[in-house]
Design an enzyme around this catalytic site. Sequence first.
Site, short mmCIF file in Angstrom:
data_model
loop_
_atom_site.label_atom_id
_atom_site.label_comp_id
_atom_site.label_asym_id
_atom_site.label_seq_id
_atom_site.Cartn_x
_atom_site.Cartn_y
_atom_site.Cartn_z
N GLU A 100 0.85 -1.19 0.00
CA GLU A 100 0.00 0.00 0.00
C GLU A 100 0.89 1.25 0.00
O GLU A 100 1.85 1.29 0.75
CB GLU A 100 -0.90 0.03 1.24
CG GLU A 100 -1.92 1.16 1.15
CD GLU A 100 -2.89 1.19 2.34
OE1 GLU A 100 -2.79 0.34 3.24
OE2 GLU A 100 -3.73 2.08 2.34
N MET B 258 0.71 -2.86 8.71
CA MET B 258 -0.03 -2.99 7.46
C MET B 258 -0.97 -4.19 7.53
O MET B 258 -0.57 -5.29 7.92
CB MET B 258 0.97 -3.13 6.30
CG MET B 258 0.32 -3.31 4.95
SD MET B 258 -0.65 -1.83 4.48
CE MET B 258 -1.94 -2.62 3.52
N ASN C 204 -2.33 -6.38 5.54
CA ASN C 204 -2.40 -7.39 4.50
C ASN C 204 -3.29 -8.57 4.92
O ASN C 204 -3.19 -9.05 6.04
CB ASN C 204 -1.01 -7.95 4.20
CG ASN C 204 0.02 -6.87 4.12
OD1 ASN C 204 -0.09 -5.97 3.30
ND2 ASN C 204 1.01 -6.91 5.00
N HIS D 84 -6.41 -1.98 15.34
CA HIS D 84 -6.67 -1.23 14.10
C HIS D 84 -6.47 -2.13 12.88
O HIS D 84 -7.34 -2.21 12.01
CB HIS D 84 -5.74 -0.01 14.05
CG HIS D 84 -5.88 0.82 12.81
ND1 HIS D 84 -6.62 1.97 12.76
CD2 HIS D 84 -5.37 0.65 11.56
CE1 HIS D 84 -6.57 2.49 11.55
NE2 HIS D 84 -5.80 1.70 10.80
N GLU D 85 -5.34 -2.81 12.83
CA GLU D 85 -5.07 -3.65 11.64
C GLU D 85 -6.06 -4.80 11.58
O GLU D 85 -6.52 -5.19 10.50
CB GLU D 85 -3.63 -4.17 11.64
CG GLU D 85 -2.55 -3.10 11.78
CD GLU D 85 -2.70 -1.91 10.85
OE1 GLU D 85 -3.21 -2.07 9.74
OE2 GLU D 85 -2.29 -0.79 11.25
N GLY E 79 3.43 2.35 10.89
CA GLY E 79 3.15 1.53 12.07
C GLY E 79 2.94 0.07 11.75
O GLY E 79 3.56 -0.81 12.36
N1 B3K Z 1 -2.93 1.00 5.70
C1 B3K Z 1 -1.64 1.16 6.31
C2 B3K Z 1 -0.94 2.41 5.91
C3 B3K Z 1 -0.27 2.33 4.60
C4 B3K Z 1 0.59 3.55 4.33
C5 B3K Z 1 1.14 3.53 2.96
N2 B3K Z 1 2.06 4.63 2.70
C6 B3K Z 1 -1.70 1.08 7.79
C7 B3K Z 1 -2.98 1.43 8.41
O1 B3K Z 1 -3.48 2.53 8.32
O2 B3K Z 1 -3.57 0.58 9.01
ZN ZN Z 2 -5.45 1.84 8.84
#
Ligand code: B3K
Ligand code: ZN
Length: 882
Positions: free
Chosen positions: A125, A267, A269, A301-302, A265
């Site tokens: 991302e 990701m 995936n 959060h993730e 912080g």
């Molecule tokens: N979605 C990722 C952040 C990605 C940043 C890319 N430059 C983490 C998050 O917000 O949960």
């Molecule tokens: Zn996020």
Amino acid sequence: MEKPEVKYLKDYRPPAYWIDNTELNFDLQETNTLVKSVLNIRRNNDLSDKTIPLVLDGKNLELLFVKIDKKHLDSDKYQINSENLTIYDVPESFSLEVTTKIQPQNNTSLEGLYKAGGIFCTQCEAEGFRKITYFPDRPDVMSKYSCTITADREKYPILLSNGNLINSGMTDQNRHWAQWEDPFKKPSYLFALVAGDLVYIEDFYKTKSGRSVTLRIYVEHMNIDKCGHAMQSLKKAMKWDEDVFGLEYDLDIYMIVAVNDFNMGAMENKGLNIFNSKYVLAKPETATDIDFWNIERVIAHEYFHNWTGNRVTLKNWFQLSLKEGLTVFRDQEFSSDMTSRPVKRISDVRSLRSFQFPEDAGPMAHPVRPESYIEMDNFYTMTVYEKGAEIIRMIHRILGKQGFRKGMNLYFKRHDGQAVTTEDFVKAMEDANQADLRQFRLWYSQAGTPEISVKRAYNHKNKTYSMTFTQKCPPSPGMSEKKAMHIPVAVGLLDKAGNDMPLQLAGQDKPEGTTILLNLYKTTQTFEFVNVYEPPVPSILRGFSAPVKLRAEYTSREQAFLLANDSDEFHRWDSGQRFFAGTMINMVQGKIKNHDPDVLGAIIEPFRKTLLSTELDKAFISHVLTLPSESELGILISETAPIDPELIHQVRRFITHAIAKALKNDFERIYQDNQEKGLYNIDAESIARRSLKNLALSYLGMLETPEIIKIACNQFNKAENMTDEIAALGVLSHIQCSEREKAIDDFYQKWKSDTLVLDKWFAIQAGSQIPGIIDKIKELLNHPDFSIKNPNKVRALVSSFCGMNPWQFHHISGNGYKFMTDRILELNAINPQIAARMAGIFNHWKKYEPSRQKLMKAELEKIINTPDISRHVYEIVSKALV
Ligand code: B3K
Ligand code: ZN
């Protein structure tokens, strides 16, 4: 340089081709990694033009072969440039095989597939997948993935990708392989791969429908004893999402991998989260209370993204807040339920005001749904995340808890498995509640922080009280005129004794509670309360019901009264902050004399009362007694006058010193009374106690007496947890004495093998208030444990200097600015994403007094005139210079 291309929301077009299946094959090697992809491609028949060529994104790739339906494609049938592979005349549906060569070990941008610390890992991302292979790298192309990884067995015993492990084996004596398959369709930005010498802890979670999910956290060998808290946090998050939103996890395994080299912080995936180790690893000896909380928050959060982001994803990157704003709201709610709701709200609002409000008033101001960007990575902003979460919170407030839940249910029912927009979200909320959010939608499209002023009048004869609200929103780049917004303002009224009055609006036949939500729709709007038995003190914007700047024109007496009495804890804290800030700002602006004993008395009395309160929660007390920082004061001052960081520093130092002197005995008592009793614990109460104790210590530290130095040394030497150890070191770090040097040295010796703890060591030194600290920081750049390639180290040493030490960063010599420019230019070539983040430090140059303005402008010009400036940095700096 050529002007980089700007992408616009208005230019969005659906993809011309769909990718039903994506089969990836990685041959991981030390020098060249080969990536073979087989894509099942189908033309999007919704589009009338059937002749559109297939255009795939690709960056820094060496193309080896292209095959269509297994036949080699001659090089005159396709075109490649630095951004794309274009193939003309493709069939309606076909299989495309592409083999490319990449060098993950040389990829210092930490985007795409990279190797750091001996581990291969990915970050896709927003647009990193195109650095792995040619692909329509856009979130509305969702595909089913399978991934086979082959690598050296000894160096990389663990091979991971999204979904379920299907098969594995050996290719020869030294190399092994693993095949993963993800049954859920996903956009390319959620693809992940990890290969390394890792170990894991394992646990299980039984979902509410009775399925057992395997949970694993993978880390480097030496960190295996620091995963317990992350695992507990994950299980709490899984349970909370079932309880609060009815959402269950969908795969049989959930994996988290912690790596040290990571741009942000974590990701989300699918099934394989990759985390900055800072947000996974913790034990009491190495992590502070704040670290423990942050881990719980980021893990949640993730995890929450699995539904808000992964199963329902984005149609295009302009919709980023659809997943981020919503998921931040969800993690805030989770943390509130796990800890203390008012305290969580206070710290969230504090950070919103410190970072998002300035962003929204500066050159990078953009709507929560941006209309254009040069580099998407620059739009992972406080506005998209935190203001985005505030929008969701307002909807939650307007529709109520149950109405919001109904809206969420409808959103998932309609859009599961789709790539959608913020508009689809708002529509689901409206339809589920028969609500009208037409005007409310402006929150997504208008940038800038609305300002609300309030005029109030009490009518003694009729016993009525009227409040007239006026809203306006200052112009932002590219948007000078703003429309009136729908703003929900929660209000209460306090009587003379400090009690909440029952609230009855004119037209209502009886009072309805003691907090009321007033919906503003017009530029000016009046509300009248009846049966108001005496002139009230209003409590306006309770719980910070909308992300606005309130100009309520309270007198300082009213502020002190609200600080002592308001039943809304957020507003109580807010009144205290306004009260303290007001006094300090008046001093900075020379409206009152520093040494006026009445002024000091006026601050110290409410301060003492709060400090010694036995009723208030200790975490809340700590927040109230943390005076607005130098940066926060600067932000407030900049609304009417230029910022002089030196003057602000002097006043704030004077006030904290005066408070410390006047309340020395009280602080000492609080310090003693709140010592650790029994075993260390990370429950909310123990954390609150430590925070109050360490706050007392930091005030005492202002006195710099041998006695205090001794207390701090004692705490530092005896501490059995990092919260106390680092708090004591922090206090010592500001005092010029031999104990300081010894403590810094001892800390290093004790922790030199723990890279995350060393980040704290760098940060403490960068934040030291000792004059001339910049020379020490420059020296630390050459420390063997510092690396400019590691974002955590850069944040610890370089960003902390700007953030924690504003008066030295803004030193009139300009040395702080030069230091930053050197780092930005150095990083520009290594990691443009991090370089651009740091370049943002100059965004507010126009808010400073003329000499500093001039110095900062010169730095910005130097940066933009540097050859080979990255698109990332260019976007930030060119906007700042407008
Ligand atoms: N979605 C990722 C952040 C990605 C940043 C890319 N430059 C983490 C998050 O917000 O949960
Ligand atoms: Zn996020």
